[in-house]
Design an enzyme around this catalytic site. Structure first.
Site, mmCIF file in Angstrom:
data_model
loop_
_atom_site.group_PDB
_atom_site.id
_atom_site.type_symbol
_atom_site.label_atom_id
_atom_site.label_comp_id
_atom_site.label_asym_id
_atom_site.label_seq_id
_atom_site.Cartn_x
_atom_site.Cartn_y
_atom_site.Cartn_z
ATOM 1 C CG LEU A 1 5.476 -17.561 77.622
ATOM 2 C CD1 LEU A 1 4.255 -17.954 78.428
ATOM 3 C CD2 LEU A 1 5.095 -17.409 76.161
ATOM 4 C CG HIS A 2 7.048 -15.185 83.790
ATOM 5 N ND1 HIS A 2 8.083 -14.883 82.912
ATOM 6 C CD2 HIS A 2 7.043 -14.186 84.708
ATOM 7 C CE1 HIS A 2 8.669 -13.756 83.295
ATOM 8 N NE2 HIS A 2 8.050 -13.328 84.389
ATOM 9 C CB THR A 3 0.671 -15.439 83.818
ATOM 10 O OG1 THR A 3 0.540 -15.741 82.431
ATOM 11 C CG2 THR A 3 -0.462 -14.514 84.242
#
Length: 194
Positions: A126-128
């Protein structure tokens, strides 16, 4: 054939093609890039205890960055409270650095969760995404020619963001090729940083 001149992309084209793990499935770039000896070359512009900020190699706009936890997981619920808070603080620092370095009118921030249908190319770490936006930052090019024009080279954006991160409280800078580091000791209350 449409052509866009983008000479900085040659580094990506000529990268080492032998980047696979023992089973040959390919190593996660979000896991291997932080272990690189050259943050600048890897485009890691800032680091904290549990996350790092990486410039996107295929930006939607100049300054398109990603805030990424070090832990390899595709689920927010796998992260500890410390990892979640650290990620949120680093996202806030990223928005501040973008404001100081690029003066955007606004920003988009979000995640691609759940694999293929969400549109993400890396769905198991996951990453923003944090994308600065300006009034009129899109024009006729995407509409009539399905082409997006990026107006600044990644190396120039890196320099501007690195400088903006380095000016923040609690920032430490190492060598010329090191990302800005934070051990976030700011106190937070209901109104934000105290």
């Amino acid at each position: 054939m449409d052509q866009i001149f983008a000479p900085w992309r040659i580094d990506w084209v000529e990268r080492d093609g032998d980047e696979s793990d023992a089973d040959g499935a390919g190593e996660c770039p979000f896991c291997s890039l932080p272990d690189s000896e050259d943050d600048r070359e890897s485009r890691i512009v800032a680091r904290s205890d549990h996350a790092f900020v990486l410039l996107n190699n295929y930006p939607y706009n100049p300054g398109h960055a990603m805030v990424i936890p070090y832990r390899h997981t595709g689920s927010w619920s796998d992260l500890t409270d410390a990892e979640l808070l650290d990620h949120a603080k680093l996202k806030t620092r990223t928005l501040d650095a973008l404001d100081d370095a690029l003066s955007p009118d606004a920003a988009n921030a979000g995640e691609n969760l759940g694999g293929g249908p969400s549109g993400g190319s890396i769905d198991d770490h996951l990453h923003t995404h944090v994308v600065p936006r300006w009034g009129g930052d899109t024009n006729f090019m995407p509409v009539v020619s399905d082409t997006k024009v990026i107006v600044e080279a990644l190396d120039d954006t890196y320099e501007r963001l690195h400088e903006a991160f380095a000016a923040q409280s609690g920032a430490t800078t190492g060598g010329e090729t090191d990302a800005v580091s934070f051990e976030d000791d700011r106190e937070y209350d209901d109104d934000g940083p105290a």
